[in-house]
Structure formats: C-alpha cells, structure tokens
Design a protein around this motif. Structure first.
Motif, PDB file in Angstrom:
ATOM      1  N   VAL A 361       0.851  -1.191   0.000  1.00 53.66           N
ATOM      2  CA  VAL A 361       0.000   0.000   0.000  1.00 53.66           C
ATOM      3  C   VAL A 361       0.881   1.234   0.000  1.00 53.66           C
ATOM      4  O   VAL A 361       1.858   1.316   0.758  1.00 53.66           O
ATOM      5  N   SER A 362       0.550   2.204  -0.852  1.00 48.80           N
ATOM      6  CA  SER A 362       1.271   3.479  -0.874  1.00 48.80           C
ATOM      7  C   SER A 362       0.286   4.621  -0.695  1.00 48.80           C
ATOM      8  O   SER A 362      -0.791   4.634  -1.295  1.00 48.80           O
ATOM      9  N   LEU A 363       0.671   5.562   0.157  1.00 47.68           N
ATOM     10  CA  LEU A 363      -0.114   6.768   0.404  1.00 47.68           C
ATOM     11  C   LEU A 363       0.717   7.962  -0.068  1.00 47.68           C
ATOM     12  O   LEU A 363       1.798   8.210   0.465  1.00 47.68           O
ATOM     13  N   THR A 364       0.216   8.664  -1.063  1.00 49.62           N
ATOM     14  CA  THR A 364       0.961   9.773  -1.652  1.00 49.62           C
ATOM     15  C   THR A 364       0.206  11.077  -1.423  1.00 49.62           C
ATOM     16  O   THR A 364      -0.860  11.300  -2.006  1.00 49.62           O
ATOM     17  N   ALA A 365       0.769  11.915  -0.540  1.00 48.49           N
ATOM     18  CA  ALA A 365       0.176  13.233  -0.239  1.00 48.49           C
ATOM     19  C   ALA A 365      -1.306  13.134   0.091  1.00 48.49           C
ATOM     20  O   ALA A 365      -2.114  13.961  -0.331  1.00 48.49           O
ATOM     21  N   VAL A 366      -1.665  12.112   0.857  1.00 49.53           N
ATOM     22  CA  VAL A 366      -3.070  11.874   1.184  1.00 49.53           C
ATOM     23  C   VAL A 366      -3.523  12.862   2.257  1.00 49.53           C
ATOM     24  O   VAL A 366      -2.856  13.043   3.280  1.00 49.53           O
ATOM     25  N   ARG A 367      -4.638  13.501   2.001  1.00 47.75           N
ATOM     26  CA  ARG A 367      -5.272  14.381   2.972  1.00 47.75           C
ATOM     27  C   ARG A 367      -6.745  13.987   3.061  1.00 47.75           C
ATOM     28  O   ARG A 367      -7.370  13.675   2.050  1.00 47.75           O
ATOM     29  N   PHE A 368      -7.262  14.049   4.285  1.00 52.80           N
ATOM     30  CA  PHE A 368      -8.684  13.758   4.447  1.00 52.80           C
ATOM     31  C   PHE A 368      -9.282  14.764   5.416  1.00 52.80           C
ATOM     32  O   PHE A 368      -8.726  15.038   6.484  1.00 52.80           O
ATOM     33  N   ARG A 369     -10.431  15.305   5.012  1.00 50.82           N
ATOM     34  CA  ARG A 369     -11.135  16.291   5.830  1.00 50.82           C
ATOM     35  C   ARG A 369     -12.626  15.975   5.790  1.00 50.82           C
ATOM     36  O   ARG A 369     -13.207  15.811   4.715  1.00 50.82           O
ATOM     37  N   TYR A 370     -13.215  15.871   6.954  1.00 49.40           N
ATOM     38  CA  TYR A 370     -14.654  15.635   7.017  1.00 49.40           C
ATOM     39  C   TYR A 370     -15.395  16.886   6.541  1.00 49.40           C
ATOM     40  O   TYR A 370     -14.899  18.008   6.700  1.00 49.40           O
ATOM     41  N   GLY A 371     -16.574  16.665   5.957  1.00 45.40           N
ATOM     42  CA  GLY A 371     -17.359  17.787   5.469  1.00 45.40           C
ATOM     43  C   GLY A 371     -17.668  18.775   6.572  1.00 45.40           C
ATOM     44  O   GLY A 371     -18.132  18.397   7.648  1.00 45.40           O
ATOM     45  N   GLY A 372     -17.405  20.044   6.327  1.00 42.27           N
ATOM     46  CA  GLY A 372     -17.678  21.075   7.309  1.00 42.27           C
ATOM     47  C   GLY A 372     -16.536  21.337   8.276  1.00 42.27           C
ATOM     48  O   GLY A 372     -16.596  22.286   9.059  1.00 42.27           O
ATOM     49  N   ALA A 373     -15.483  20.485   8.269  1.00 40.93           N
ATOM     50  CA  ALA A 373     -14.358  20.685   9.187  1.00 40.93           C
ATOM     51  C   ALA A 373     -13.479  21.835   8.715  1.00 40.93           C
ATOM     52  O   ALA A 373     -13.392  22.128   7.523  1.00 40.93           O
ATOM     53  N   ASP A 374     -12.820  22.490   9.673  1.00 36.42           N
ATOM     54  CA  ASP A 374     -11.970  23.629   9.346  1.00 36.42           C
ATOM     55  C   ASP A 374     -10.570  23.213   8.915  1.00 36.42           C
ATOM     56  O   ASP A 374      -9.856  23.996   8.285  1.00 36.42           O
ATOM     57  N   GLN A 375     -10.150  22.013   9.267  1.00 34.16           N
ATOM     58  CA  GLN A 375      -8.809  21.567   8.929  1.00 34.16           C
ATOM     59  C   GLN A 375      -8.811  20.075   8.633  1.00 34.16           C
ATOM     60  O   GLN A 375      -9.789  19.374   8.915  1.00 34.16           O
ATOM     61  N   ASP A 376      -7.704  19.611   8.073  1.00 31.61           N
ATOM     62  CA  ASP A 376      -7.596  18.200   7.725  1.00 31.61           C
ATOM     63  C   ASP A 376      -7.638  17.333   8.981  1.00 31.61           C
ATOM     64  O   ASP A 376      -7.029  17.663  10.011  1.00 31.61           O
ATOM     65  N   THR A 377      -8.342  16.219   8.885  1.00 35.83           N
ATOM     66  CA  THR A 377      -8.345  15.242   9.967  1.00 35.83           C
ATOM     67  C   THR A 377      -7.080  14.400   9.928  1.00 35.83           C
ATOM     68  O   THR A 377      -6.563  13.987  10.960  1.00 35.83           O
ATOM     69  N   LEU A 378      -6.587  14.152   8.711  1.00 33.19           N
ATOM     70  CA  LEU A 378      -5.457  13.245   8.557  1.00 33.19           C
ATOM     71  C   LEU A 378      -4.602  13.681   7.376  1.00 33.19           C
ATOM     72  O   LEU A 378      -5.121  14.085   6.331  1.00 33.19           O
ATOM     73  N   SER A 379      -3.272  13.601   7.553  1.00 39.46           N
ATOM     74  CA  SER A 379      -2.317  13.826   6.469  1.00 39.46           C
ATOM     75  C   SER A 379      -1.338  12.662   6.496  1.00 39.46           C
ATOM     76  O   SER A 379      -0.812  12.307   7.565  1.00 39.46           O
ATOM     77  N   ALA A 380      -1.092  12.061   5.324  1.00 37.22           N
ATOM     78  CA  ALA A 380      -0.264  10.857   5.316  1.00 37.22           C
ATOM     79  C   ALA A 380       0.526  10.724   4.028  1.00 37.22           C
ATOM     80  O   ALA A 380      -0.021  10.912   2.935  1.00 37.22           O
ATOM     81  N   ASP A 381       1.817  10.397   4.174  1.00 32.33           N
ATOM     82  CA  ASP A 381       2.692   9.968   3.086  1.00 32.33           C
ATOM     83  C   ASP A 381       3.444   8.756   3.615  1.00 32.33           C
ATOM     84  O   ASP A 381       4.274   8.887   4.532  1.00 32.33           O
ATOM     85  N   ALA A 382       3.171   7.582   3.091  1.00 27.43           N
ATOM     86  CA  ALA A 382       3.800   6.383   3.646  1.00 27.43           C
ATOM     87  C   ALA A 382       3.756   5.247   2.641  1.00 27.43           C
ATOM     88  O   ALA A 382       2.960   5.261   1.683  1.00 27.43           O
ATOM     89  N   GLU A 383       4.618   4.260   2.867  1.00 29.62           N
ATOM     90  CA  GLU A 383       4.654   3.023   2.076  1.00 29.62           C
ATOM     91  C   GLU A 383       4.572   1.846   3.038  1.00 29.62           C
ATOM     92  O   GLU A 383       5.302   1.791   4.036  1.00 29.62           O
ATOM     93  N   PHE A 384       3.682   0.910   2.744  1.00 32.27           N
ATOM     94  CA  PHE A 384       3.571  -0.322   3.526  1.00 32.27           C
ATOM     95  C   PHE A 384       3.974  -1.471   2.622  1.00 32.27           C
ATOM     96  O   PHE A 384       3.277  -1.787   1.651  1.00 32.27           O
ATOM     97  N   ALA A 385       5.110  -2.090   2.946  1.00 30.51           N
ATOM     98  CA  ALA A 385       5.680  -3.104   2.068  1.00 30.51           C
ATOM     99  C   ALA A 385       4.829  -4.364   2.039  1.00 30.51           C
ATOM    100  O   ALA A 385       4.214  -4.730   3.047  1.00 30.51           O
ATOM    101  N   PRO A 386       4.769  -5.058   0.910  1.00 33.11           N
ATOM    102  CA  PRO A 386       4.011  -6.307   0.822  1.00 33.11           C
ATOM    103  C   PRO A 386       4.548  -7.358   1.792  1.00 33.11           C
ATOM    104  O   PRO A 386       5.764  -7.463   2.001  1.00 33.11           O
ATOM    105  N   GLY A 387       3.643  -8.092   2.394  1.00 32.34           N
ATOM    106  CA  GLY A 387       4.018  -9.205   3.252  1.00 32.34           C
ATOM    107  C   GLY A 387       4.503  -8.806   4.623  1.00 32.34           C
ATOM    108  O   GLY A 387       5.053  -9.651   5.344  1.00 32.34           O
ATOM    109  N   THR A 388       4.313  -7.553   5.050  1.00 30.73           N
ATOM    110  CA  THR A 388       4.788  -7.107   6.357  1.00 30.73           C
ATOM    111  C   THR A 388       3.618  -6.759   7.269  1.00 30.73           C
ATOM    112  O   THR A 388       2.494  -6.529   6.820  1.00 30.73           O
ATOM    113  N   TRP A 389       3.948  -6.722   8.564  1.00 28.45           N
ATOM    114  CA  TRP A 389       3.006  -6.251   9.576  1.00 28.45           C
ATOM    115  C   TRP A 389       3.351  -4.814   9.925  1.00 28.45           C
ATOM    116  O   TRP A 389       4.498  -4.507  10.241  1.00 28.45           O
ATOM    117  N   THR A 390       2.356  -3.930   9.852  1.00 30.44           N
ATOM    118  CA  THR A 390       2.565  -2.524  10.223  1.00 30.44           C
ATOM    119  C   THR A 390       1.532  -2.146  11.276  1.00 30.44           C
ATOM    120  O   THR A 390       0.329  -2.369  11.087  1.00 30.44           O
TER     121      THR A 390
END
Length: 579
Positions: A361-390
């Motif tokens: 799984v790769s997350l590239t400049a991911v931002r998430f904001r709930y409708g009506g919120a003033d700021q992002d709930t989550l910001s993420a840039d990460a890589e999860f390698a296949p076959g690993t536990w994270t």
C-alpha cells in the motif's frame, strides 16, 4: 454535525427552491415505474367501480319510478336485482383496485429500498457519508412515503378523468342544467387545491426536519447510553428526547390542521354544488322552476342526477385529501436522491483474490477532511511493504480508523492518492478486496459454520476447516455442544469475546484476501485472550500484508513497522524515537 445543528439547518421549514422542487417532482414521477402496471390495473378497476355505481343508482332510481307509477311487481324485482348485482360488482371492483394499488406500492417500495441498499453498502461502490439515522429513516419511512403516495395518486390519475366524464355525461343525458351546475362549481376547486398544496408543502418540510432530528437523537441516545449513564447525563438526554418528540408532535399537528382546513373548504364547495342541484331538482319536480328548452324532469331522471352528483366530486375530494401525502413524498424524494445519486458513476470492483501475492500500500500526499471541518483530519505519506506487519498507533480519535477506511476504499481522500501495489499491477483500493477485522465482531443468530461462511458463502467444508485451524478455533469448536453446527445467539451469545474475535478471523481468512486491515483486534480482551487472538492472526495472515490500528503495546512491538498519528499527521514512530 450534532443533532441540534442538523435541526437548525434542516428545520426552518422553508420550501425548496423551484428548480430543485421541479427536479424532485420529475424523480418522484419516475419512481412509480416498478408499480405502474399494478397502478394501471387499479385505475381501470376504479373506473369500472364508477360505472357499476352509476348503474346501481340508475337501477335504484328506476325502481323508485316503477313504484311511484304502480307498475307491475316484475319491474320492481328486476330493478332490485340489477341494484344488487351492480352493488356487488362495484364493491368487488373497489376492493380489487385497492389490492392492486397495494401491490404496486410494495413494488415501488422494494425498488427504492434496492436502490438505497445498493447506494449505502460499500460493496456497491458507494463511498458513503450517510449517517445511520438518516439511512434507517430513508429505508424504513421515506420509501414507504413515496410508495403510499403513488398508491393513492397514480391509479387516481388514470381513473379520475374517465370517471368524471362518465358522471358528467350521464347527468347531461338525463338533465343538462344539472350538468351545467357541476361544471360551474368545478371552476372553484383548483384554487382551493392550490392553497391546500401550499399549506401542505410548508408543513411537510417542517415535519420532515423534526422527524430527522428525532431519529438522530434516538439513535445517538441508544449508542451512547452507557456513556450517558456513567456521566450521569441520562436525565438531561431524556429532556432532549422529550423536546425532539414535542417538535415532531407540533409539526405533525400543524400538517393535520392544514389538511383539515383545506378539506373543510373543499367540502363547503362540494356541498354548495350538491345543494344547488338538489334545490333545483326539487323545485323542478314540484313545478316551481322550469328552465327553457330543458327536458322534463321525472322522478327517475331527478333522482339519478341527485345520486350521481356526489360521484362527480369524489375524485377531486380524493386528490385534495392526498395533498399532504404528496408533500411528504416530495420531501422523501429529495432525501432519497441525495443518497442514491451520490453513488460514483464508475465503480471499482474487487479483483479476484491472488493467494500467492501479498499487496503493498502506498499513500501519496493523502489528505482527508470531514465535510464542514476547518482543517484536515489526517495527512499521510507512507509506504507499507508487501508481506509485512505494520502497526498504527495514536490516541483515541486521532484518525487510525479513518486511515484504515481510506486504505480499504471505504472513504475517498480529500486530496492525494491511495494505491494498492503488487509486482504486476497498481490500482486504487477495490471495495471488498481486503479482509477487515474490527473490535466489534458481528455474529448472526445462526450456526458457527454459517457465521464463518459469511466470508465466502460458496466455501466448501474443507475450506471452512482450514479457516477454523488458521484461526485457532479447533479446541473451541470441540467444546461446543454441536461443534460447527452449534447455533449462536444474536450478538454471539454462547462464545466469549475472544472466541468471537477468532470467528471473525476465520471469516476473514476464508475470503482469501492478501491485504488485512485490523482495527483494534485485541480491544477489550484480557492478556490470555489477547495472546490467543494475536497467535491466530499470525497464523491466518502468513504471507499477507497486515496493517493494524492498535493501542496494544505487545501487538505494536511485534510489528515489522510502527507508524504513529500525532495531530493528524502520520509518521514513522521508530524513526522519531531513534532521533
């Protein structure tokens, strides 16, 4: 959004914009399609009911004329027989029309619920932000509001013109001045019906808002009853619930008052028309009034004109009585459209499982904001390698579950990109393509085998046994009275929390997915149960990619990588600690 905010937003009672209302009316008309065949048959039978009723009153008037003329008894016998037969046919046609209209309503409601189910369930491709209260309200109440409206109005739209023309034609044939009175009084009715519609529209908007608010309050209260009890806030919540119920009661009474007032005005107009006709016919029979060139009135023609006169207004009265039903249906149409039309046009279907290839799984400049919120709930840039536990750690409410839902495709990021990667292909998250185990295990009132088979309904017995072994359920199954055929009570009665969690693991294993998302899988477990669940997860996910949101230190310590969420930002916890 709180329930108070929702009421303040939706509870103003202001009518919808004209353009939106026209769109809702168009959608509302189209939604009758599944039951239109039944409605057409019902409308046909309603027209036949009118014709049979006219025949019945004609037979009665003919019998009365025969009695007054001292004709032979045969005329009276035939007249009464015709009256009885026509009455039976009219009643039969009316009952059958009602039955067919109910069938049409069921077809419409079923069609709407199928659309809502397809829109609300993630497997249909919808990234749903609809709250459970609104979803339940739409499925239970709004679908019935639309179906009931069609059952009352669509057959009437078919039968009303024909029925009114038939009554007017018979009246004109027996005595045309009486028909003219009917036509003149008809001109007064559309204005009254328009006023009734305006009254009903305003009241229906407020009633719908109050219903939505009460639904949200009740659902929130049930879900948080334990917290409310611990905080000593049950009494305060009870007062909030009482206030919501009073709002709905006031809105409902307002709708009923408006419907009563419009119905009363309609009755005044109809009663006036019937009274004018009755007075004219009575005076004509007595010889006090004679309209030039009008045919001579007899007891038969006068009585028949009087008896069928109320039938002329019956369709208008029925149509006026459902004005408030129409406004409720229009409100329901807008709410259902908001849910159904939000389904993405292009749906990514889950790929076939690839048992030999784990998914990264790769997350590239991911931002998430709930409708009506003033700021992002989550910001993420990460890589999860296949076959690993994270492991994903962070405080409660930091966004761990939100992150998992983005990876699963249950939500779409506000910005950035989430990708699933294998050695051969990269793609956006496919709904249903990963396994999910949460802290709340849903077990049905069914056998253990059936609960496990939910992960793959067509699974063979050998595959079920493999899932049992992988989840460490063998000893548990042996201890149950009927093994896999032991029936669990609703909510999992008959097994412990840890055992229920392992049933969920077996269910997920049966799916064959190579990406597992675990949301607090060891929450609310004691140390021994936690160890057993972790061991079961290790066995079941051998060779898979696992991303687990957890507060458990032992579970996080055993992971290949640990990420933390602080202030909405995802970062590598081990890199931070190394600094």
């Amino acid at each position: 959004m709180t329930t108070n905010e929702m009421y303040e937003r939706d509870g103003t009672g202001e009518p919808s914009a004209p353009g939106q209302r026209q769109h809702d009316d168009t959608w509302l008309t189209a939604s009758a399609a599944p039951g239109r065949h039944w409605f057409l048959l019902s409308g046909t039978l309603q027209t036949l009911e009118t014709l049979f009723t006219i025949t019945r009153w004609g037979a009665l008037a003919w019998t009365a004329q025969a009695v007054m003329d001292d004709r032979a008894g045969a005329h009276e016998t035939w007249g009464l027989a015709a009256f009885a037969v026509a009455s039976v046919l009219a009643v039969g046609a009316g009952c059958s029309a009602g039955t067919l209209a109910e069938r049409g309503a069921r077809a419409v409601a079923t069609g709407l619920r199928q659309q809502l189910t397809g829109a609300l369930l993630p497997t249909a491709g919808r990234i749903s932000q609809t709250g459970p209260a609104e979803a339940a309200w739409a499925m239970v109440d709004l679908a019935d509001d639309v179906a009931d409206f069609h059952a009352q109005t669509v057959p009437l739209s078919y039968s009303a013109p024909l029925s009114m023309i038939a009554v007017l034609a018979v009246t004109a044939a027996v005595h045309w001045p009486a028909a003219i009175v009917l036509v003149l009084t008809t001109a007064l009715l559309p204005l009254n019906m328009r006023l009734a519609g305006l009254f009903a529209q305003h009241g229906a908007d407020r009633q719908a808002a109050a219903t939505r608010y009460l639904n949200a309050v009740v659902l929130d209260s049930f879900r948080g009853i334990r917290t409310l009890r611990e905080l000593g806030a049950v009494g305060r919540r009870g007062r909030t619930l009482t206030t919501a119920a009073e709002r709905l009661n006031k809105a409902t009474m307002s709708v009923l008052r408006r419907a009563f007032l419009s119905g009363m005005i309609m009755d005044v107009v109809i009663t006036f028309s019937i009274a004018v006709n009755a007075t004219y016919i009575g005076l004509s029979l007595l010889g006090y009034v004679q309209v030039p060139h009008a045919p001579h009135l007899t007891l038969f023609t006068g009585l028949l004109a009087l008896l069928v006169c109320p039938m002329y207004f019956a369709p208008m009265r029925a149509r006026a009585s459902v004005f408030h039903v129409r406004e409720r249906a229009t409100v329901a149409a807008g709410a259902i459209q908001a849910i159904v039309q939000d389904t993405p046009a292009e749906v990514i279907r889950a790929p076939r499982p690839q048992p030999t290839e784990p998914v990264g799984v790769s997350l590239t400049a991911v931002r998430f904001r709930y409708g009506g919120a003033d700021q992002d709930t989550l910001s993420a840039d990460a890589e999860f390698a296949p076959g690993t536990w994270t492991a994903i750690t962070g405080a409660s409410g930091s966004g761990k579950s939100t992150l998992l839902s983005l990876i699963a495709g249950l939500r779409q990021p506000s910005a950035g990109q989430v990708r699933w990667q294998t050695s051969s292909v990269g793609q956006a998250p496919a709904l249903g393509g990963c396994a999910w185990v949460g802290q709340q295990t849903v077990l049905l009132d069914a056998t253990v085998r059936d609960n496990i088979r939910l992960g793959r309904p067509d699974a063979a017995e050998r595959q079920i046994q493999q899932a049992v072994v992988a989840a460490g359920l063998s000893v548990v199954i042996e201890g149950l009275p009927e093994g896999l055929n032991t029936r669990l009570g609703e909510g999992g009665w008959g097994v412990s929390t840890g055992e229920a969690r392992r049933i969920a693991i077996a269910r997920a294993f049966l799916r064959g997915a190579r990406l597992w998302l675990l949301d607090e899988p060891t929450a609310h477990l004691d140390a021994d149960s936690e160890r057993e669940v972790v061991e079961a997860l290790r066995r079941a996910t051998d060779g898979c990619t696992v991303i687990v949101a957890t507060h458990s230190f032992p579970l996080a310590a055993a992971a290949d990588a640990v990420f933390a969420i602080d202030d909405g930002l995802l970062h590598d916890a081990r890199l931070v600690n190394a600094r």
